[in-house]
Design an enzyme around this catalytic site. Structure first.
Site, mmCIF file in Angstrom:
data_model
loop_
_atom_site.group_PDB
_atom_site.id
_atom_site.type_symbol
_atom_site.label_atom_id
_atom_site.label_comp_id
_atom_site.label_asym_id
_atom_site.label_seq_id
_atom_site.Cartn_x
_atom_site.Cartn_y
_atom_site.Cartn_z
ATOM 1 N N HIS A 190 0.913 -1.265 -0.146
ATOM 2 C CA HIS A 190 0.112 0.066 -0.108
ATOM 3 C C HIS A 190 0.815 1.202 0.072
ATOM 4 C CE1 HIS A 190 -3.320 2.627 2.299
ATOM 5 N NE2 HIS A 190 -3.033 2.809 0.991
ATOM 6 N N HIS A 228 -3.920 0.932 -6.418
ATOM 7 C CA HIS A 228 -4.047 1.510 -5.233
ATOM 8 C C HIS A 228 -5.685 1.135 -4.564
ATOM 9 C CE1 HIS A 228 -5.732 4.984 -2.343
ATOM 10 N NE2 HIS A 228 -4.428 4.574 -1.887
ATOM 11 N N ASN A 269 -6.496 -0.720 -0.819
ATOM 12 C CA ASN A 269 -6.927 0.279 -0.146
ATOM 13 C C ASN A 269 -8.310 0.143 0.425
ATOM 14 O OD1 ASN A 269 -6.273 2.966 1.406
ATOM 15 N ND2 ASN A 269 -8.001 3.579 0.367
ATOM 16 N N ILE A 294 -6.448 8.915 -1.085
ATOM 17 C CA ILE A 294 -6.840 8.644 0.432
ATOM 18 C C ILE A 294 -5.824 7.567 0.798
ATOM 19 C CG2 ILE A 294 -8.539 7.161 0.289
ATOM 20 C CD1 ILE A 294 -9.737 8.523 2.692
#
Length: 782
Positions: free
Chosen positions: A443, A634, A638, A782
Site C-alpha cells: 500500500h 491503489h 486500499n 486517500i
C-alpha cells in the site's frame, strides 16, 4: 467565470469574507487579459474587464492573464468565453487558487483547453509556456510559502534528525501538521471528505490516542472473548465526559458531529465489517484464509512455488543457512494423489512467502513489544479452483547470531483440540506478516510513495498544454496532499503506523530498504503476474495470457481494467504522436522522463530496466503503468481495508507473544481457553481501537470522488478524437463492471464470494461515497 471565495472552504475565515466585501465595494475587482495565440502585441499589456469587448486583431485566443486585487485568495475553476466570433465557445479549465497579486512576481496565466506538443505551440504562447514551467520549478532556494506553486524535491527523513539536514523535509510539530507545504493547487477540495480526514487524523493522534491510552491504563488491555470484539459494532465504547469535552474543544463542530454523533454516546461504535456481516466465524476457516490471498486486501504477493523446498535469496555469509525446513512428509498426503514433483510440474503449488523480507528485521522488531515470525505458507490448488493451505513455517533468527541461520517450526492443519488451536495461531502469525507487509509495502510504498515523483516531475517539466500532462493530470489528484499528511501523522516516528503495525519503530526503515526491489516495468499488471508465476503466455487466451488459477478475482478483474486503460492510452497517444520520431523530439516529454529517473527516483537512475521512452510503444506502456498504479492498484489494496481488517481477529497487525511451548502456563491456557489465548496473542485492545479507527477513515470515498473513466469537466480538451476515445473507455469500464457482477453471482466461482459471503468488488470501476468496499478513483486520494 466560475470561482469560489476562500471563506467557502474554511470552517471560519472572518477576514476573508469581510475584507473581500470591502474591496468589492470600493471597486477593486479581478482583472483579466486575453492573449492571442497568433499575434504578438508590441504595445504591451492592457487590462480588460471580465466582459470583453472583442478586437478582431486578437485572432485566435490562446490564454488569459489574471490579477487578483482582493485581500485573500479565491479558487478559479473555469472560465468560458461564449460566442467568440468565428471560434464559438472557448473553455479554460483552471482549477487553481489565485492569490493576491502582490504574492506573485508575474500575473497568473491560464491556457485554453487546446493541446500542443512543444514544437507545435503557436509562437506567441511559447514564452508563456516556458515561463510558467520556470515558475513551477522555482529557484530551489527559498523557503516555500502557502501561496507558492513550486514543485520540488526533498528527502523524507524521520529516521534521524531531519532538522539538521538542509536536504530533508523539516519536521513540524503536531499543531502545525496540517500546514505542511504542498503546492496550493494540490490541497484537498472543499467538498472532499478528506477535509474532514485531515482533522480526523489529527484528532486521532492529538486527542483520542492519548486519551484512550490513559483510559486503558487502568483496564485490562485484552479482549477476553470474540463476543467482546463484536460489542465494538453493537454498542461501542462510552467515553467519560472529560474526554468528550477535550475533543469538543479541539476540533471544528462540523467534525465533532461527524465523528461523535449523539454527543459521544456509543463512541467507537464501528460499522459492521463485511467479513463478519453474514457469518461471524467463517473467517477462521482454511478456505477463507487462503481465499483472501486471491481476493482480499493484499492479493498481490502470492506466487507459484517453482522449487521444493522453497528457496531463499538471503546472503548465507550474513544470514547463515536459511533453507526451508518444510519437508515432503508435511504435505505429501494432501496433494490429491500427486507427488510433489508432479504438483510443481502441473503448477498446483503456491506460496505466500514473507521469509526473506522480514528475516533481516526480526531481531530488531522482536526487541520491541512485538513478537513476530518470518513465515512461509504453502498452498495447493484444488480441482474447484480454491486453495488449500498445506503447511506454515514460522522462523526466528538463531539467538546466538544471524550468521548461524534460523530456527524454524512447521505447522500443518488440524481440525481437533489443541492441534487446531495451534494451527489457528499459526495462521494468525501469517496474517500479522501479511497485514504489516500490506500496509508498508503493497500500500504505502508501491502506490503512495512511488507515484509521487512522477507527479512532481510532470508538473516541473510538462506544460499544462502538453498532451501527456492532460492524460495523466486526473491521476495525480490529492496524492501529494495525502502523502504530506501521512508523513506528518501516519508514517512519522511515533505515528499511527508505528503504533498499530508490528514493525513498530522499524516500519519506515524496512519499507525504505525494500524499495531496493522496486522495478517500474514490473508494476504493470501482466508483468507482475508473469513474475509471480500466476500466468503463462498463451496465444489462444485473451490478451495472450492464461491464468493458472482461473478463479483469481484480483487478476481476472484487474486484467480487464488494465487492458481497457491500455486501449484508451494507445488511442490517445496515437493521436498526438504519429511516429516515434515526433516523440523523440518532444523536449518536454524527454525532460520529464530524464528528471523522473535521475531525480524523482534517483536511487534507481542507473538501473537498466527503465524504458527509454523513445517509441510510442514505450510511452503507451509507461503511461498505462502510471495510471494503473495510481488508480486500480491503489483501489485494490486500499478500499478493502475496513471490509476485511475492520474485524481485527481476521487481520491482526501485531503479535505480542510467541507460540506457546508445551509445559508452559501459556500452553495450558491455550488448551483450556483457546479463544482467550488467541486474543492475548494478537493485537491488543487499545491498538485495535486505534487501528480500526484509522482504517475506517482511510477506506472511505469522498463525496466528490472522480472515478476511472470520468473527468470533472467535459471540456478538458478541445480535440474531438481523444474525447471520443475517452467516451469509449468509459463505456468499456461500464461493461467490465457488469461482467464483474455476473462473475460474483456465479456460484461455480468459489473465490469470488467465499464462505464469508463477501463478494470481490474492489475493482468495480464506480462507487458511491462512503465506506463501500468498491470503486476505482482516478488517483491515490486517500
Amino acid at each position: 467565470m466560475v470561482l469560489m471565495k476562500k471563506n467557502v472552504l474554511d470552517f471560519n475565515d472572518f477576514n476573508a469574507s469581510i475584507l473581500d466585501d470591502v474591496h468589492e465595494f470600493v471597486g477593486k475587482r479581478v482583472s483579466l487579459q486575453l492573449i492571442s495565440a497568433v499575434n504578438v502585441d508590441p504595445a504591451g499589456e492592457s487590462t480588460l474587464s471580465v466582459t470583453f469587448d472583442w478586437d478582431e486583431d486578437i485572432g485566435k485566443i490562446g490564454a488569459f492573464l489574471i490579477r487578483n486585487h482582493h485581500h485573500s485568495e479565491f479558487y478559479l475553476r473555469t472560465l468560458t468565453l461564449e460566442n467568440v466570433p468565428s471560434q464559438g465557445d472557448i473553455h479554460f479549465i483552471c482549477n487553481s487558487w489565485v492569490y493576491p497579486s502582490h504574492k506573485y512576481e508575474k500575473d497568473r496565466i491560464f491556457f485554453t483547453n487546446k493541446t500542443y506538443i512543444p514544437n507545435e505551440t503557436p509562437m506567441p504562447l511559447l514564452k508563456y509556456r516556458e515561463q510558467e514551467l520556470e515558475n513551477l520549478r522555482g529557484n530551489g532556494r527559498d523557503e516555500l510559502k502557502e501561496w507558492d506553486r513550486v514543485y520540488d524535491y526533498a528527502y523524507y527523513n524521520d529516521l534521524g534528525d531531519p532538522d539538521k539536514d538542509i536536504n530533508t523535509e523539516s519536521r513540524l510539530n503536531l499543531l502545525q501538521s496540517l500546514d505542511i507545504y504542498v503546492p496550493r493547487d494540490e490541497r484537498f477540495g472543499h467538498l472532499k471528505l478528506s477535509d474532514f480526514l485531515a482533522y480526523a487524523l489529527k484528532s486521532l493522534v492529538q486527542i483520542l490516542k492519548p486519551e484512550l491510552e490513559s483510559l486503558f491504563d487502568n483496564t485490562v488491555n485484552d479482549f477476553d472473548t470474540f463476543e467482546d470484539v463484536l460489542k465494538l459494532y453493537e454498542g461501542g465504547i462510552k467515553l467519560p465526559k472529560g474526554i468528550l469535552k477535550d475533543i469538543k474543544d479541539h476540533i471544528p463542530q462540523e467534525l465533532f458531529k461527524e465523528i461523535l454523533p449523539n454527543d459521544g454516546e456509543g463512541f467507537l461504535k464501528y460499522p459492521l465489517p463485511q467479513v463478519i456481516k453474514e457469518d461471524k466465524s467463517a473467517w477462521r476457516t482454511d478456505e477463507e484464509f487462503a481465499r483472501e490471498m486471491l481476493a482480499g486486501v493484499n492479493p498481490v504477493v502470492i506466487r507459484r512455488l517453482e522449487e521444493f523446498p522453497p528457496a531463499t535469496k538471503l546472503d548465507p555469509e550474513v544470514y547463515g543457512d536459511q533453507t526451508s525446513t518444510i519437508r515432503k512428509e508435511h504435505i505429501k498426503n494432501n496433494l490429491d494423489g500427486l507427488t510433489i514433483d508432479e504438483a510443481i510440474i502441473q503448477k498446483k503449488l503456491f506460496i505466500l512467502d514473507y521469509h526473506d523480507a522480514l528475516m533481516p528485521y526480526l531481531r530488531k522488531i522482536n526487541s520491541t513489544s512485538s513478537k513476530v515470525y518470518a513465515s512461509r505458507t504453502i498452498l495447493f490448488l484444488q480441482r474447484n479452483e480454491t486453495l488449500k493451505p498445506l503447511a506454515i513455517e514460522l522462523s526466528l533468527p538463531n539467538p546466538e547470531g544471524d550468521q548461524l541461520g534460523v530456527i524454524s517450526t512447521v505447522y500443518t492443519p488440524d481440525e481437533q483440540g489443541i492441534g487446531n488451536s495451534i494451527w489457528q495461531l499459526a495462521k494468525a502469525y501469517v496474517a500479522v506478516n501479511d497485514s504489516g507487509y500490506h500496509q508498508l509495502i503493497s500500500h504505502w510504498l508501491l502506490t503512495h510513495a512511488v507515484i509521487e515523483p512522477f507527479i512532481i516531475a510532470a508538473n516541473r517539466q510538462l506544460s499544462a498544454l502538453h498532451p501527456i500532462y492532460k492524460l495523466l493530470y486526473p491521476h495525480f489528484r490529492d496524492t501529494m496532499n495525502i502523502n504530506a499528511l501521512a508523513r506528518q501523522i501516519l508514517i512519522n516516528a511515533g505515528g499511527l503506523v508505528e503504533t498499530t503495525v508490528f514493525p513498530a519503530k522499524y516500519a519506515m526503515e524496512m519499507s525504505s530498504v525494500l524499495y531496493k526491489d522496486w522495478i517500474f516495468p514490473e508494476q504493470a499488471l501482466p508483468a507482475d503476474l508473469i513474475k509471480r508465476g500466476m500466468v503463462v503466455e498463451d496465444s489462444t487466451s485473451p490478451h495472450g495470457l492464461k491464468l493458472l488459477i482461473k478463479d483469481y478475482p484480483y487478476a481476472v478483474d484487474g486484467l480487464e481494467i488494465w487492458f481497457a486503460i491500455k486501449k484508451w492510452v494507445k488511442d490517445y497517444c496515437s493521436f498526438y504522436y504519429n511516429d516515434d520520431d515526433t516523440l523523440k523530439k518532444d523536449s518536454e516529454l524527454q525532460s520529464w522522463w530524464k528528471e523522473l529517473r535521475e531525480e524523482g527516483h534517483g536511487d534507481k537512475k542507473n538501473e537498466p530496466w527503465w524504458p527509454k521512452l523513445q517509441t510510442r510503444k514505450d510511452l503507451i506502456e509507461t503511461c498505462t503503468t502510471i495510471i494503473w498504479i495510481a488508480s486500480a492498484l491503489h483501489a485494490a489494496v486500499n478500499f478493502g481495508q475496513y471490509p476485511y481488517a475492520g474485524y481485527a481477529p481476521n487481520r491482526p497487525t501485531i503479535s505480542r507473544r510467541f507460540m506457546p511451548a508445551k509445559g508452559t502456563p501459556e500452553y495450558d491456557e491455550l488448551v483450556e481457553f483457546p479463544n482467550k489465548a488467541f486474543l492475548k496473542t494478537i493485537t491488543a485492545q487499545l491498538q485495535s481501537l486505534i487501528g480500526i479507527s484509522l482504517i475506517e477513515i482511510l477506506s472511505r470515498h469522498s463525496s466528490d470522488e472522480v472515478y476511472l473513466g470520468q473527468r470533472n469537466t467535459l471540456y478538458w480538451t478541445s480535440d474531438l478524437v481523444p474525447l471520443e476515445a475517452f467516451e469509449r473507455f468509459g463505456k468499456e469500464l461500464a461493461q467490465v463492471e457488469e461482467r464483474i457482477i455476473r462473475r460474483n453471482n456465479d456460484e461455480e466461482l468459489k473465490n469470488r464470494v467465499g464462505q464469508v459471503k463477501l463478494p470481490y468488488t474492489l475493482l468495480y470501476p464506480t462507487s458511491e461515497g462512503g465506506l463501500t468496499g468498491m470503486g476505482i478513483p482516478n488517483s491515490v486520494t486517500i
